[in-house]
Scaffold this motif. Structure first.
Motif, mmCIF file in Angstrom:
data_model
loop_
_atom_site.group_PDB
_atom_site.id
_atom_site.type_symbol
_atom_site.label_atom_id
_atom_site.label_comp_id
_atom_site.label_asym_id
_atom_site.label_seq_id
_atom_site.Cartn_x
_atom_site.Cartn_y
_atom_site.Cartn_z
ATOM 1 N N TYR A 157 63.309 -10.589 -59.727
ATOM 2 C CA TYR A 157 64.208 -9.669 -60.432
ATOM 3 C C TYR A 157 65.204 -10.326 -61.386
ATOM 4 N N THR A 158 65.561 -11.586 -61.192
ATOM 5 C CA THR A 158 66.613 -12.180 -62.004
ATOM 6 C C THR A 158 66.214 -12.248 -63.481
ATOM 7 N N GLY A 159 67.126 -11.852 -64.344
ATOM 8 C CA GLY A 159 66.884 -11.876 -65.786
ATOM 9 C C GLY A 159 66.409 -10.568 -66.371
ATOM 10 N N MET A 160 66.065 -9.613 -65.523
ATOM 11 C CA MET A 160 65.511 -8.353 -66.033
ATOM 12 C C MET A 160 66.529 -7.576 -66.852
ATOM 13 N N ALA A 161 67.787 -7.578 -66.446
ATOM 14 C CA ALA A 161 68.804 -6.793 -67.148
ATOM 15 C C ALA A 161 69.005 -7.251 -68.580
ATOM 16 N N VAL A 162 68.802 -8.548 -68.835
ATOM 17 C CA VAL A 162 68.984 -9.071 -70.191
ATOM 18 C C VAL A 162 67.646 -9.209 -70.919
ATOM 19 N N GLY A 163 66.611 -8.626 -70.350
ATOM 20 C CA GLY A 163 65.315 -8.628 -71.021
ATOM 21 C C GLY A 163 64.544 -9.924 -70.916
ATOM 22 N N LEU A 164 64.907 -10.769 -69.945
ATOM 23 C CA LEU A 164 64.199 -12.037 -69.780
ATOM 24 C C LEU A 164 63.775 -12.248 -68.326
ATOM 25 N N PRO A 165 62.867 -11.389 -67.821
ATOM 26 C CA PRO A 165 62.326 -11.640 -66.482
ATOM 27 C C PRO A 165 61.478 -12.910 -66.493
ATOM 28 N N THR A 166 61.147 -13.378 -65.325
ATOM 29 C CA THR A 166 60.432 -14.647 -65.208
ATOM 30 C C THR A 166 59.141 -14.668 -66.013
ATOM 31 N N GLY A 167 58.382 -13.602 -65.947
ATOM 32 C CA GLY A 167 57.113 -13.569 -66.677
ATOM 33 C C GLY A 167 57.296 -13.773 -68.166
#
Length: 356
Positions: A120-130
């Motif tokens: 989940y980390t980074g999803m809010a800023v549009g940069l999920p791990t994938g």
């Protein structure tokens, strides 16, 4: 050039320490190593430049010589989060790619430190791990903390996020009494699902210890003596609130401990100083008897004075345990020993195309 993203199924699973272990190994093999943290969370100032604290530490320990502005692409600050919540445009990808291209030009392998959880980390800023692994065209190594069978679900979910970029899984923090079960049952389960298990690391007392310095910082405590010994590691905690006779038996069971007791309990403090004690935490803002201070200096045992009562002090310590950031050379050496003993690092190198 090889780019290896190190991610985890949850926060504080051992990503930074794993990057250090791999970096030391690759450097010993003669490879040119670089480190990069696309998204940082803990800002620090290095040579007048704001960068990520973990990234700066890895750069220092591995003696990479990278400029501070190349260590991290962007910091997830409150301002950036506020922009995301207000649907304002956030463009950190360009900064990430600029820093990455600069540092990777002269590297054989770039170790990329993930932030928080792969899930989940980074999803809010549009940069999920994938998205990050695609941008960097990185292979990915997953590390997961094992508590019980339920931990497997999080590792499976995280591995699914990484998809075809995943080259392996390391199971970390396995309790000693479950190590055989993990090796004989859990690892074969992962392998049947096509997940390459690089190995399982046991929970280790040294790696889960807290330095006296960290303890003092956590408690906002005043160090009354023995400043030169604050880098010693505390492996156990004992609360002193009993008779002296009981305390001596209790204290002798736990080596390398911190004893937490009221500042007015000189009897318990003297008892603690006669056993294997790294420091004594004096609660209630009560300064010790001069005899205690003198004996502590003789024994080279720091005395920490905190304003909080004993219960509050214990609660603050419990909150920080399990969320430790490695900063001590003793822990790094221990991690290297465990990795060499329990991980199939040659297999990992083969998967990365780095086999010697």
């Amino acid at each position: 050039m090889v780019t290896l993203y190190v991610g985890s199924s949850e926060s504080f699973a051992g990503k930074t320490l794993l990057c250090i272990v791999l970096g030391l190994r690759f450097k010993t093999a003669g490879l040119r190593v670089a480190y990069f943290k696309p998204l940082g969370l803990m800002p620090t100032r290095v040579e007048g430049v704001t960068t990520d604290e973990d990234a700066a530490f890895v750069n220092e320990v591995l003696a990479l010589g990278q400029s501070p502005d190349s260590l991290s692409g962007a910091l997830v600050s409150p301002d950036i989060m506020a922009q995301a919540f207000r649907a304002q445009k956030i463009d950190v990808e360009a900064a990430i790619m600029k820093a990455f291209k600069s540092l990777s030009q002269h590297a054989d392998i770039v170790l990329v430190g993930g932030l928080g959880s792969v899930l989940y980390t980074g999803m809010a800023v549009g940069l999920p791990t994938g998205r990050v692994t695609d941008m960097l065209d990185a292979q990915a190594l997953l590390i997961g903390k094992y508590r019980d069978e339920r931990s497997v679900d999080a590792m499976l979910a995280a591995h699914d996020v990484l998809g075809d970029r995943a080259v392996g899984l390391i199971i970390n923090e396995v309790p000693e009494n479950q190590l055989a079960y993990v090796r004989e049952t859990v690892i074969p389960f992962f392998q049947r699902r096509g997940i390459e298990a690089i190995g399982a690391l046991p929970r280790d007392q040294i790696l889960n210890s807290l330095s006296v310095r960290e303890l003092a910082d956590t408690l906002n405590a005043e160090v009354l003596c023995c400043q030169e010994d604050v880098d010693e590691l505390v492996e156990h905690f004992s609360v002193g609130a009993m008779s002296v006779e009981s305390a001596l038996r209790y204290f002798r069971r736990s080596p390398n401990k911190a004893v937490i007791t009221g500042g007015d309990r000189s009897d318990l403090q003297l008892a603690a100083l006669e056993t294997s004690t790294r420091c004594i935490v004096l609660t209630g803002d009560l300064r010790p008897d001069p005899r205690i201070l003198s004996r502590a200096q003789e024994k080279r045992v720091p005395l920490l004075l905190t304003r909080d009562d004993t219960l509050t002090t214990v609660e603050r310590i419990e909150r920080v345990l399990g969320r430790l950031r490695v900063r001590e050379q003793k822990k790094i050496r221990r991690a290297m020993e465990l990795a060499n003993e329990h991980l199939d690092l040659l297999r990992l190198e083969e998967k990365l195309g780095l086999a010697r």
